[in-house]
Design a protein around this motif. Sequence first.
Motif, PDB file in Angstrom:
ATOM      1  N   TYR B  35       0.841  -1.187   0.000  1.00 52.59           N
ATOM      2  CA  TYR B  35       0.000   0.000   0.000  1.00 52.59           C
ATOM      3  C   TYR B  35       0.879   1.241   0.000  1.00 52.59           C
ATOM      4  CZ  TYR B  35      -3.997  -2.940   1.195  1.00 52.59           C
ATOM      5  OH  TYR B  35      -4.988  -3.891   1.177  1.00 52.59           O
ATOM      6  N   GLN B  36       0.370   2.294  -0.638  1.00 53.51           N
ATOM      7  CA  GLN B  36       1.020   3.603  -0.602  1.00 53.51           C
ATOM      8  C   GLN B  36       0.143   4.548   0.209  1.00 53.51           C
ATOM      9  OE1 GLN B  36       0.572   6.543  -3.813  1.00 53.51           O
ATOM     10  NE2 GLN B  36       2.780   6.372  -4.143  1.00 53.51           N
ATOM     11  N   GLN B  37       0.747   5.203   1.186  1.00 54.05           N
ATOM     12  CA  GLN B  37      -0.002   6.164   1.999  1.00 54.05           C
ATOM     13  C   GLN B  37       0.648   7.527   1.867  1.00 54.05           C
ATOM     14  OE1 GLN B  37      -0.200   5.443   6.245  1.00 54.05           O
ATOM     15  NE2 GLN B  37      -2.052   6.677   6.449  1.00 54.05           N
ATOM     16  N   ALA B  38       0.037   8.390   1.085  1.00 54.59           N
ATOM     17  CA  ALA B  38       0.517   9.763   0.980  1.00 54.59           C
ATOM     18  C   ALA B  38       0.139  10.514   2.242  1.00 54.59           C
ATOM     19  CB  ALA B  38      -0.092  10.432  -0.251  1.00 54.59           C
ATOM     20  N   LEU B  39       0.819  11.599   2.482  1.00 56.71           N
ATOM     21  CA  LEU B  39       0.621  12.368   3.708  1.00 56.71           C
ATOM     22  C   LEU B  39      -0.826  12.821   3.829  1.00 56.71           C
ATOM     23  CD1 LEU B  39       2.530  13.186   5.980  1.00 56.71           C
ATOM     24  CD2 LEU B  39       2.765  15.438   4.890  1.00 56.71           C
ATOM     25  N   ARG B  55      -1.480 -11.089  -8.286  1.00 61.01           N
ATOM     26  CA  ARG B  55      -2.830 -11.530  -8.635  1.00 61.01           C
ATOM     27  C   ARG B  55      -3.860 -10.416  -8.545  1.00 61.01           C
ATOM     28  NH1 ARG B  55      -4.915 -15.525  -3.771  1.00 61.01           N
ATOM     29  NH2 ARG B  55      -4.882 -14.012  -2.075  1.00 61.01           N
ATOM     30  N   GLN B  56      -3.500  -9.293  -7.990  1.00 63.90           N
ATOM     31  CA  GLN B  56      -4.388  -8.136  -7.990  1.00 63.90           C
ATOM     32  C   GLN B  56      -3.508  -6.905  -8.111  1.00 63.90           C
ATOM     33  OE1 GLN B  56      -8.103  -7.699  -5.564  1.00 63.90           O
ATOM     34  NE2 GLN B  56      -6.991  -9.093  -4.221  1.00 63.90           N
ATOM     35  N   ARG B  57      -4.025  -5.886  -8.759  1.00 65.37           N
ATOM     36  CA  ARG B  57      -3.270  -4.658  -8.899  1.00 65.37           C
ATOM     37  C   ARG B  57      -4.210  -3.469  -8.790  1.00 65.37           C
ATOM     38  NH1 ARG B  57       1.836  -3.746 -10.954  1.00 65.37           N
ATOM     39  NH2 ARG B  57       2.251  -1.582 -11.507  1.00 65.37           N
ATOM     40  N   GLY B  58      -3.771  -2.467  -8.094  1.00 67.06           N
ATOM     41  CA  GLY B  58      -4.525  -1.229  -7.993  1.00 67.06           C
ATOM     42  C   GLY B  58      -4.195  -0.309  -9.150  1.00 67.06           C
ATOM     43  N   ASN B  59      -4.635   0.926  -9.033  1.00 66.16           N
ATOM     44  CA  ASN B  59      -4.468   1.888 -10.109  1.00 66.16           C
ATOM     45  C   ASN B  59      -3.106   2.573 -10.025  1.00 66.16           C
ATOM     46  OD1 ASN B  59      -5.134   3.444 -12.311  1.00 66.16           O
ATOM     47  ND2 ASN B  59      -6.140   5.022 -11.082  1.00 66.16           N
ATOM     48  N   PHE B  60      -2.078   1.815 -10.267  1.00 62.52           N
ATOM     49  CA  PHE B  60      -0.720   2.339 -10.231  1.00 62.52           C
ATOM     50  C   PHE B  60      -0.025   2.013 -11.556  1.00 62.52           C
ATOM     51  CE2 PHE B  60       0.355   3.981  -6.039  1.00 62.52           C
ATOM     52  CZ  PHE B  60      -0.790   3.640  -5.330  1.00 62.52           C
ATOM     53  N   PRO B  61       0.848   2.904 -12.010  1.00 62.82           N
ATOM     54  CA  PRO B  61       1.520   2.688 -13.309  1.00 62.82           C
ATOM     55  C   PRO B  61       2.517   1.537 -13.249  1.00 62.82           C
ATOM     56  CG  PRO B  61       2.421   4.614 -12.196  1.00 62.82           C
ATOM     57  CD  PRO B  61       1.239   4.184 -11.382  1.00 62.82           C
ATOM     58  N   SER B  74       8.790 -10.314   0.115  1.00 64.91           N
ATOM     59  CA  SER B  74       8.418  -9.590  -1.094  1.00 64.91           C
ATOM     60  C   SER B  74       9.244  -8.321  -1.243  1.00 64.91           C
ATOM     61  CB  SER B  74       6.929  -9.225  -1.026  1.00 64.91           C
ATOM     62  OG  SER B  74       6.514  -8.460  -2.145  1.00 64.91           O
ATOM     63  N   GLU B  75       9.345  -7.865  -2.474  1.00 67.25           N
ATOM     64  CA  GLU B  75       9.979  -6.594  -2.791  1.00 67.25           C
ATOM     65  C   GLU B  75       9.023  -5.738  -3.605  1.00 67.25           C
ATOM     66  OE1 GLU B  75      14.715  -7.843  -3.117  1.00 67.25           O
ATOM     67  OE2 GLU B  75      13.550  -7.421  -4.940  1.00 67.25           O
ATOM     68  N   LEU B  76       9.125  -4.446  -3.378  1.00 70.54           N
ATOM     69  CA  LEU B  76       8.423  -3.453  -4.188  1.00 70.54           C
ATOM     70  C   LEU B  76       9.483  -2.619  -4.879  1.00 70.54           C
ATOM     71  CD1 LEU B  76       6.082  -1.542  -5.080  1.00 70.54           C
ATOM     72  CD2 LEU B  76       6.331  -0.417  -2.861  1.00 70.54           C
ATOM     73  N   ASN B  77       9.402  -2.521  -6.182  1.00 67.46           N
ATOM     74  CA  ASN B  77      10.329  -1.713  -6.956  1.00 67.46           C
ATOM     75  C   ASN B  77       9.586  -0.555  -7.606  1.00 67.46           C
ATOM     76  OD1 ASN B  77      12.762  -3.594  -6.858  1.00 67.46           O
ATOM     77  ND2 ASN B  77      11.206  -4.945  -7.732  1.00 67.46           N
ATOM     78  N   VAL B  78      10.196   0.604  -7.547  1.00 74.67           N
ATOM     79  CA  VAL B  78       9.634   1.759  -8.232  1.00 74.67           C
ATOM     80  C   VAL B  78      10.724   2.356  -9.108  1.00 74.67           C
ATOM     81  CG1 VAL B  78       8.383   3.936  -8.041  1.00 74.67           C
ATOM     82  CG2 VAL B  78       8.164   2.202  -6.243  1.00 74.67           C
TER      83      VAL B  78
END
Lengths: 115, 113
Positions: B35-39, B55-61, B74-78
């Motif tokens: 999850y991403q939590q902006a301020l 298996r699921q993806r939100g509205n992220f590029p 797990s890893e998250l790469n941006v």
Amino acid sequence: AQSVTQLGSHVSVSEGALVLLRCNYSSSVPPYLFWYVQYPNQGLQLLLKYTSAATLVKGINGFEAEFKKSETSFHLTKPSAHMSDAAEYFCAVSFFSGGYNKLIFGAGTRLAVHP
Amino acid sequence: DAGVTQSPTHLIKTRGQQVTLRCSPKSGHDTVSWYQQALGQGPQFIFQYYEEEERQRGNFPDRFSGHQFPNYSSELNVNALLLGDSALYLCASSLDQGPGGYTFGSGTRLTVV
């Protein structure tokens, strides 16, 4: 589509007063509902959850919530606020379907407790 | 029993750079969500991994990608970081079978300058 609306981005109460944080949900299937608390610079801690058992759910730290299907609500209450309850509270909804589930969060309510 | 562990706790990166965040799930959990939590906002779902597959993806590029290893970590790469990627990134683990709830880590605070 599922969504969560938390009414009131900021709530302020006096120590010892009733805490009421409002949450309404939208879901096309029976939902599972959660309340999380977040203290500054920390992750989310589960307060309580509703997963289709008893409609009145008791959680940690004296909090409880009641699932009301007719009102599509899941409001969080605590009879007597304590200074340590000051934090951000998030309501979230999910549903379980063949293992595919994700949490959808509301925007959060910041609770302030005055002496 | 260790809960969800995330590393690093804080990170500062420059626009255009790439970043990798890591998550070790709670013992016994097999599903990891990011999850991403902006301020000042609620957490937004990025994606979920189970059995090493997204298996699921939100509205992220597509700049946001991930991986799950055989030990469930797990890893998250941006890639190509933007200023708007500055946020608290939360990892949550859960058990695939049943809505028992999600255990969250303390998050990684990413600042893009």
